[in-house]
Scaffold this motif. Structure first.
Motif, PDB file in Angstrom:
ATOM      1  N   GLN A  20       0.836  -1.183   0.000  1.00 34.74           N
ATOM      2  CA  GLN A  20       0.000   0.000   0.000  1.00 34.74           C
ATOM      3  C   GLN A  20       0.876   1.240   0.000  1.00 34.74           C
ATOM      4  O   GLN A  20       2.006   1.217   0.460  1.00 34.74           O
ATOM      5  CB  GLN A  20      -0.941  -0.002   1.188  1.00 34.74           C
ATOM      6  N   ASP A 105      -7.523   4.341   7.235  1.00 41.36           N
ATOM      7  CA  ASP A 105      -6.736   5.035   6.217  1.00 41.36           C
ATOM      8  C   ASP A 105      -6.099   6.325   6.726  1.00 41.36           C
ATOM      9  O   ASP A 105      -5.017   6.682   6.314  1.00 41.36           O
ATOM     10  CB  ASP A 105      -7.582   5.325   4.970  1.00 41.36           C
ATOM     11  N   LYS A 136      -6.415  -0.615  -0.318  1.00 38.24           N
ATOM     12  CA  LYS A 136      -7.009  -1.362  -1.432  1.00 38.24           C
ATOM     13  C   LYS A 136      -8.324  -1.940  -0.958  1.00 38.24           C
ATOM     14  O   LYS A 136      -8.416  -2.505   0.120  1.00 38.24           O
ATOM     15  CB  LYS A 136      -6.076  -2.484  -1.869  1.00 38.24           C
ATOM     16  N   ASP A 137      -9.356  -1.772  -1.762  1.00 45.39           N
ATOM     17  CA  ASP A 137     -10.686  -2.300  -1.377  1.00 45.39           C
ATOM     18  C   ASP A 137     -10.810  -3.774  -1.706  1.00 45.39           C
ATOM     19  O   ASP A 137     -10.232  -4.323  -2.538  1.00 45.39           O
ATOM     20  CB  ASP A 137     -11.791  -1.521  -2.078  1.00 45.39           C
TER      21      ASP A 137
END
Length: 137
Positions: A20, A105, A136-137
């Motif tokens: 990420q 986040d 990231k979803d």
């Protein structure tokens, strides 16, 4: 040779799948903005650029951080790297990231980082600030 290349490609893709990107602002006497990209669960290289300086006095840092502890809301890391332009030298980092909200986040951080200058001696920098992870979803 082909087998080694295939294994290396698989490892890189696996690391990218769990990685990420994060941006951060550190407030201190030498404030800076950092951008990092976490590879796997432990390694976080980070590029840092000084702020509140004239352009010719910008400081640049390249740091390799290692995650000692990583939980849902808290991360503890240590690292080392180099600093260029303003206060050239080595940097040793240790810090904590804290993500208190439900969506992990946006968070806060504190860091202690001695800067060992090649020309001007040592400086102990402490900083605090905000951090944003592009999840990231």
């Amino acid at each position: 040779m082909k087998k080694s290349l295939l294994i290396a490609c698989f490892m890189l893709l696996s690391a990218a799948a769990f990685s990420q990107t994060t941006v951060a602002f550190h407030q201190s006497n030498l404030p800076f903005i950092g951008v990092n990209h976490q590879f796997g669960e432990k390694w976080i290289p980070e590029l840092r650029i000084g702020t509140d300086n004239y352009v010719e006095d910008l400081g640049f840092e390249l740091i390799g951080n290692y995650m000692l502890k990583s939980e849902e809301s808290t991360q503890i890391y240590i690292g080392a790297g180099i600093r260029a332009n303003l206060l050239d030298g080595a940097v040793i980092t240790s810090g904590i990231n804290y993500f208190p909200f439900n969506r992990k986040d946006f968070g806060f951080h504190i860091e202690a980082a001695p800067i060992i200058s090649f020309d001007e001696g040592a400086l102990f920098r402490g900083s605090f600030g905000i951090r944003y992870r592009f999840l990231k979803d």
